[in-house]
Design a protein around this motif. Structure first.
Motif, short mmCIF file in Angstrom:
data_model
loop_
_atom_site.label_atom_id
_atom_site.label_comp_id
_atom_site.label_asym_id
_atom_site.label_seq_id
_atom_site.Cartn_x
_atom_site.Cartn_y
_atom_site.Cartn_z
N GLY A 15 -15.36 -7.62 -23.07
CA GLY A 15 -15.62 -7.40 -21.65
C GLY A 15 -15.09 -8.47 -20.73
N GLU A 16 -14.32 -9.45 -21.25
CA GLU A 16 -13.83 -10.58 -20.47
C GLU A 16 -13.01 -10.13 -19.27
N TRP A 17 -12.25 -9.01 -19.44
CA TRP A 17 -11.32 -8.60 -18.38
C TRP A 17 -11.62 -7.19 -17.86
N ASP A 18 -12.86 -6.76 -18.03
CA ASP A 18 -13.18 -5.37 -17.69
C ASP A 18 -13.55 -5.16 -16.23
N ASP A 19 -13.78 -6.24 -15.50
CA ASP A 19 -14.08 -6.07 -14.08
C ASP A 19 -12.83 -5.59 -13.34
N ILE A 20 -13.04 -4.76 -12.32
CA ILE A 20 -11.92 -4.30 -11.49
C ILE A 20 -11.36 -5.47 -10.70
N ARG A 21 -10.03 -5.57 -10.63
CA ARG A 21 -9.39 -6.68 -9.95
C ARG A 21 -9.21 -6.37 -8.45
N ASP A 22 -9.42 -7.40 -7.65
CA ASP A 22 -9.28 -7.28 -6.21
C ASP A 22 -7.81 -7.04 -5.84
N PHE A 23 -7.59 -6.32 -4.74
CA PHE A 23 -6.23 -6.02 -4.28
C PHE A 23 -6.25 -6.03 -2.76
N ARG A 24 -5.49 -6.94 -2.16
CA ARG A 24 -5.53 -7.07 -0.70
C ARG A 24 -4.24 -7.73 -0.21
N ALA A 25 -4.07 -7.73 1.11
CA ALA A 25 -2.89 -8.35 1.72
C ALA A 25 -3.07 -9.86 1.83
N ALA A 26 -1.94 -10.58 1.73
CA ALA A 26 -1.95 -12.04 1.89
C ALA A 26 -0.66 -12.47 2.58
N GLU A 27 -0.76 -13.47 3.43
CA GLU A 27 0.40 -13.89 4.23
C GLU A 27 1.49 -14.55 3.40
N PHE A 28 1.14 -15.11 2.24
CA PHE A 28 2.14 -15.86 1.49
C PHE A 28 3.04 -14.99 0.61
N VAL A 29 2.83 -13.66 0.60
CA VAL A 29 3.65 -12.77 -0.22
C VAL A 29 4.97 -12.48 0.49
N THR A 30 6.07 -12.52 -0.26
CA THR A 30 7.39 -12.20 0.30
C THR A 30 8.09 -11.20 -0.60
N ASP A 31 9.22 -10.66 -0.13
CA ASP A 31 10.01 -9.74 -0.96
C ASP A 31 11.40 -10.34 -1.21
N THR A 32 11.42 -11.67 -1.40
CA THR A 32 12.69 -12.33 -1.68
C THR A 32 12.92 -12.53 -3.18
N GLU A 33 11.88 -12.55 -3.98
CA GLU A 33 12.02 -12.61 -5.43
C GLU A 33 10.75 -12.03 -6.05
N GLY A 34 10.86 -11.62 -7.32
CA GLY A 34 9.71 -11.04 -8.00
C GLY A 34 9.64 -9.55 -7.79
N THR A 35 8.45 -9.07 -7.38
CA THR A 35 8.23 -7.63 -7.24
C THR A 35 7.67 -7.23 -5.89
N GLY A 36 7.28 -8.23 -5.07
CA GLY A 36 6.61 -7.94 -3.81
C GLY A 36 5.11 -7.95 -3.95
N PHE A 37 4.62 -8.17 -5.19
CA PHE A 37 3.19 -8.34 -5.45
C PHE A 37 3.00 -9.67 -6.17
N VAL A 38 1.89 -10.35 -5.88
CA VAL A 38 1.64 -11.67 -6.48
C VAL A 38 0.33 -11.63 -7.26
N HIS A 39 0.45 -12.03 -8.50
CA HIS A 39 -0.73 -12.17 -9.39
C HIS A 39 -1.52 -13.39 -8.97
N CYS A 40 -2.83 -13.25 -8.85
CA CYS A 40 -3.69 -14.33 -8.36
C CYS A 40 -4.63 -14.81 -9.44
N ALA A 41 -4.49 -16.09 -9.78
CA ALA A 41 -5.46 -16.78 -10.62
C ALA A 41 -5.92 -17.98 -9.79
N PRO A 42 -6.89 -17.80 -8.92
CA PRO A 42 -7.26 -18.86 -7.97
C PRO A 42 -7.65 -20.18 -8.63
N SER A 43 -7.95 -20.17 -9.91
CA SER A 43 -8.24 -21.42 -10.60
C SER A 43 -6.98 -22.22 -10.89
#
Length: 979
Positions: A329-357
């Protein structure tokens, strides 16, 4: 030239001096060092200031680490500082310099741990104060070594009583300064991601980090969409270069202003982790790149439709390990999904994985949302291993103890492949933070640390400069003078954007965070921190007497708290202070507390390398603004880095390093110092064999100029000195140039522009003196009797000597001491002397303008003579008697043919007003002048070698009138000189 006739040669006033042409600096400099130390030159200057008060001037020394021999950067740094101090002393100040050393912190602790590892000892099994004693001894040993190396550079200062951050008083003051943050409300304990070294197991400051290229795993990971019926079954794709952070993922964020689409796989190659029918949410600008990473050709995928921001707002996500068997059950909680100002579409996918720790931007986002409790994890231990009970990955290491890649990234990638969570993977070379000490990569890791809040109102009543540390610092930056000016903008930008100051380190060698926390209280509770003046007083008194070791003695908590509060109610904090807090506090126990510090506790100058905008300049400003409400410095001077001759950064692995000791052994310290003076130290500087050879050549030319003056000055009689207004125009011109140079030198030294100072002096010495004035006046100096011309020249040489010797002393202290001792007693030193005051009456702009005109005409004459010399018509200019045609304007300026002949170094010259013949010699850039060559008429004077009509008509055979008179004045008898 003067006569070779033996009899007359003995009558000439030829230069005589013991000053050698060859400097022999490597052998002779230590003798002068010993002499200065025996004389106590630095202390004499301090006593001189007490007897006749002078304006204090303090350069506060940025402390180097006491942990190794000096490198070329140290030599550059200390030489610049010494030039600043010496020049300001000689401009009439009481210029104080207290050398200092940084003795705490990881660099020294790491050395002791290395020794332990070689002996198979475990640091954690050694009593802490025994370990600290070894650190103290190690630092003290290197202080002694580095002190001698700095002194060998000619650096003058209070070497007998330097400041050391490990001195008991210093440790007491550092603790006191920390307690001000404790009592003014800016200290707090928080849990946030900080740069962490798994190898050294401590938090690091930005200034303790350097960036190197690193090969990292890079992965594209799929998160299942939930909560949006039209997008059910689709997946959001993220990209990361830190696979090890996936187990700590708590959210994914997108950019509100980015164009997104739904993309579908329509075909796949043989080997691929994608399936026909898979649907992915991607930024439109990056979709083609992502599909390509998944090995799809352009015809194997299609864009289905737009995905609007309104749709994105309805989405939640599942972690790739959601529901996986064994995941507990370590990863069974639903993950949050929201807008953030620091996301760009210059590299990657346009979505950013968040591990706030493990990321500051994500941490700040969820802190502002008040959601940290839901998203913070504690999956990574101090040694960089996953916590043992983390499913699938427990005990896996991000880095090995040697700093190499551990097995955590591979384990996470393998698990993602197993559960179908991976779209693609690869490797990337990128700039990555490394510990500057262990050279191992660092990570961002959430851990409880102690912080100084820089945006919290400072509760000390000093609101004049702003209520917060940041406001105070930004205000003070504009009250400081920056050299170069770009330093202001650099530090200002850093201060605007910087986060709270991480004060704590999980190490042993340093000043502890002298505070206690109330058991059972949260860091947010008002009573969590003990703020008690009586307790603080006990601590600082103990530190003054015993040093910071008192904090670690058995029973310390009871000793400091007993009788004031119940010791059992409190926990003692055992972290040490960030070493940048130590060095940032040095102004308090050096400038404020020492008799030879600064009268108001503020340094006139801080001078360090450009990296200290994020280091010592930065921490000192933060610390001082937090405790005193102002900057600890008035001027900040910055130098660049030292590169090899090709412009490459010096590195032991490349083998292009240059050790100061070897330069000194080959050339001497003055050559190294001259290299510093000749560079624009505000930029990066190059050094190498050819560069040093060029520096040595400049030194030889300057030395020869000084030698010429010394050779002529034994004939100077102060009682026969000529007043400036009575001198010939040529001497008055040199005094005028001296007056201008005096302004340049003083202004340059005041602005720390040593390159400008030396260039001005060098050009004057080589162009105006050696190539012009000395060349012209050597005839008079050698051959004249006590004529006005010769006495004036000797007087000017005396003025030149006193100024050039003192002006150059801050740059070439050894050589100018040698020059000084040639004319002065053994019980003095040039470094006890101020720059001579230059009379304002020496300045004569009208004369200078006239002289420029005369030199232009002279250039036409010398050009004509050079043409004849090249054609072998003459060998020496004394064989010539040119006819110079001048227009009316020039004829009114140049009226005396004898004086002009001296200037042109010819035996005779004829001046004619009017236009010369068509075949006369001219220069295009000098109008109104033409020269017709003619040979000098008469015989060659056996004493002066000038060719004159009257030679042989006087009592002394074979000489001119001038030489006849000089010989009579000297008391010679004509009968002694038979022809």
């Amino acid at each position: 030239m003067c006569a070779e006739t033996p009899e007359y040669k003995t009558t000439l006033n030829l230069p005589k001096t013991d000053f050698p042409m060859r400097a022999g600096l490597p052998k002779r400099e230590p003798v002068w060092l010993e002499r200065w130390e025996k004389m106590g030159v630095y202390n004499q200057l301090r006593e001189k200031a007490k007897a006749a008060p002078r304006k204090p001037f303090t350069l506060h020394d940025g402390p180097p680490y006491a942990n190794g021999h000096l490198h070329i950067g140290h030599a550059l740094n200390k030489t610049i500082k010494d030039m600043i101090v010496r020049s300001h002393q000689m401009m009439g100040n009481d210029a104080r310099y207290i050398p200092g050393w940084d003795c705490h912190g990881l660099p020294i602790e790491w050395k002791i741990e290395e020794q332990y590892r070689k002996k198979g000892r475990d640091k954690d099994q050694v009593p802490i104060n025994e370990f600290r004693a070894e650190c103290r001894s190690f630092a003290a040993g290197w202080v002694d070594i580095q002190r001698e190396e700095f002194k060998r550079l000619g650096v003058q200062g209070n070497w007998e009583k330097p400041y050391l951050t490990m001195d008991f008083h210093a440790e007491r003051v550092i603790a006191e300064e920390f307690m001000k943050f404790l009592t003014n409300g800016t200290l707090y304990q928080g849990s946030k991601p900080v740069m962490w070294s798994p190898v050294e197991q401590t938090a690091l400051a930005e200034a303790e980090v350097e960036y190197h290229d690193k090969d990292s795993f890079t992965i594209w990971v799929k998160f299942d969409v939930v909560g949006a019926a039209d997008l059910e079954g689709a997946q959001v794709v993220i990209w990361t270069t830190t696979p090890w952070t996936i187990p700590s993922n708590k959210a994914v964020v997108y950019g509100a202003g980015i164009s997104y689409g739904l993309y579908e796989v329509t075909g796949t190659p043989d080997e691929c982790w994608l399936n026909v029918g898979d649907r992915y949410l991607l930024a439109d600008n990056l979709a083609a790149d992502v599909m390509g990473r998944g090995r799809l050709e352009e015809d194997q995928w299609t864009r289905v439709r737009d995905v609007t921001n309104e749709e994105l707002e309805t989405i939640s996500l599942k972690h790739p390990f959601n529901g996986v068997e064994g995941g507990e059950g370590e990863w069974d909680d639903i993950r949050d999904f929201r807008a953030a100002e620091f996301v760009t579409d210059t590299e990657g996918t346009g979505f950013v994985h968040c591990a706030p720790s493990h990321g500051l931007e994500e941490y700040d986002l969820y802190r502002e949302l008040g959601m940290l409790e839901q998203v913070i994890t504690y999956n990574v231990n101090p040694d960089g291993r996953y916590r043992d009970d983390l499913p699938f990955f427990g005990g896996k290491a991000i880095l090995k103890p040697n700093g190499k890649e551990g097995n955590a990234n591979a384990a996470v990638i393998d698990k993602l492949v197993e559960v179908g969570g991976l779209l693609a993977r690869g490797k990337i070379k990128h700039s990555y933070p490394h510990s500057w000490r262990s050279k191992a990569p660092v990570i961002y890791r959430n851990t409880p640390q102690w912080f100084a809040a820089i945006d919290r109102p400072v509760g000390d009543g000093q609101d004049t400069f702003g209520k917060t540390i940041r406001e105070r610092a930004l205000t003070e930056i504009d009250n400081v003078k920056w050299t170069p000016k770009s330093g202001r903008n650099r530090l200002h930008a850093m201060m605007e954007a910087r986060p709270d100051w991480v004060l704590s380190r999980q190490r042993a060698w340093g000043v502890p965070l002298t505070c206690f926390t109330l058991k059972g209280k949260l860091p947010t509770d008002a009573e969590f921190l003990l703020r008690n003046d009586a307790v603080n007083k006990r601590i600082v008194e103990a530190f003054e007497a015993e040093g910071a070791d008192a904090w670690y003695e058995e029973g310390a908590k009871e000793r400091f708290l007993g009788g004031i509060v119940n010791p059992d109610d409190y926990d003692q904090v055992m972290d040490i202070l960030d070493v940048w807090f130590d060095s940032g506090s040095t102004h308090a126990f050096t400038l404020r507390d020492r008799e030879d510090g600064s009268d108001d506790g503020i340094a006139d100058v801080y001078m360090e390398g450009t990296d200290q905008h994020r280091g010592w300049f930065h921490s000192s400003l933060l610390q001082s603004c937090g405790t005193y409400g102002r900057a600890p410095y008035r001027n900040v001077v910055t130098h660049g880095f030292t590169l090899d001759a090709k412009g490459m950064k010096m590195s032991k692995s490349i083998g292009n390093t240059i050790v100061p000791e070897k330069i000194i052994q080959q050339y001497g310290a003055d050559i190294l110092r001259l290299w510093v003076a000749q560079t624009d130290y505000t930029s990066d500087q190059r050094i190498g064999d050819e560069i040093l050879k060029g520096t040595a050549d400049s030194y030889r030319r300057l030395r020869n100029t000084m030698r010429y003056m010394l050779g002529s000055l034994p004939d100077f009689d102060a009682s026969k000195a000529v007043a400036a207004e009575d001198m010939p125009e040529l001497e008055r011109l040199i005094l005028h140039k001296l007056s201008l140079l005096d302004e340049v030198v003083r202004d340059g030294y005041a602005r720390f522009d040593f390159q400008g100072v030396f260039r001005a002096i060098f050009d004057f010495a080589t162009l105006d003196l050696s190539s012009f004035y000395f060349d012209i006046r050597k005839d008079a100096l050698y051959c004249d009797g006590d004529t006005l011309r010769r006495l004036s020249a000797l007087t000017v040489l005396d003025h030149l000597y006193s100024r050039l010797t003192t002006w150059l002393a801050p740059i070439l202290p050894f050589t100018m001491e040698e020059v000084w001792l040639q004319r002065n007693g053994e019980d003095t030193s040039v470094h006890l002397i101020d720059f001579p005051e230059t009379p304002s009456t020496w300045r004569d702009d009208a004369l200078a303008a006239r002289a420029e005109t005369v030199r232009a005409v002279r250039r036409v004459v010398t050009g004509c003579l050079e043409e004849q010399r090249t054609a072998k018509v003459i060998g020496s200019s004394l064989e010539a008697a040119p006819v110079v045609y001048l227009n009316a304007e020039l004829a009114a300026i140049i009226t005396d043919p004898e004086t002009f002949a001296d200037l042109c170094i010819t035996s005779q010259i004829k001046l004619v007003e009017g236009e010369g013949p068509a075949d006369a010699f001219t220069l295009d850039d000098v109008k109104g002048v033409s020269v017709v060559f003619a040979k000098a008429e008469g015989q060659k004077c056996a004493r002066s070698w000038k060719i004159l009509p009257d030679v042989g008509t006087y009592s002394f055979p074979g000489v001119s009138k001038r030489c006849d008179e000089a010989l009579r004045e000297k008391g010679f008898n004509p009968s002694d000189f038979a022809v």
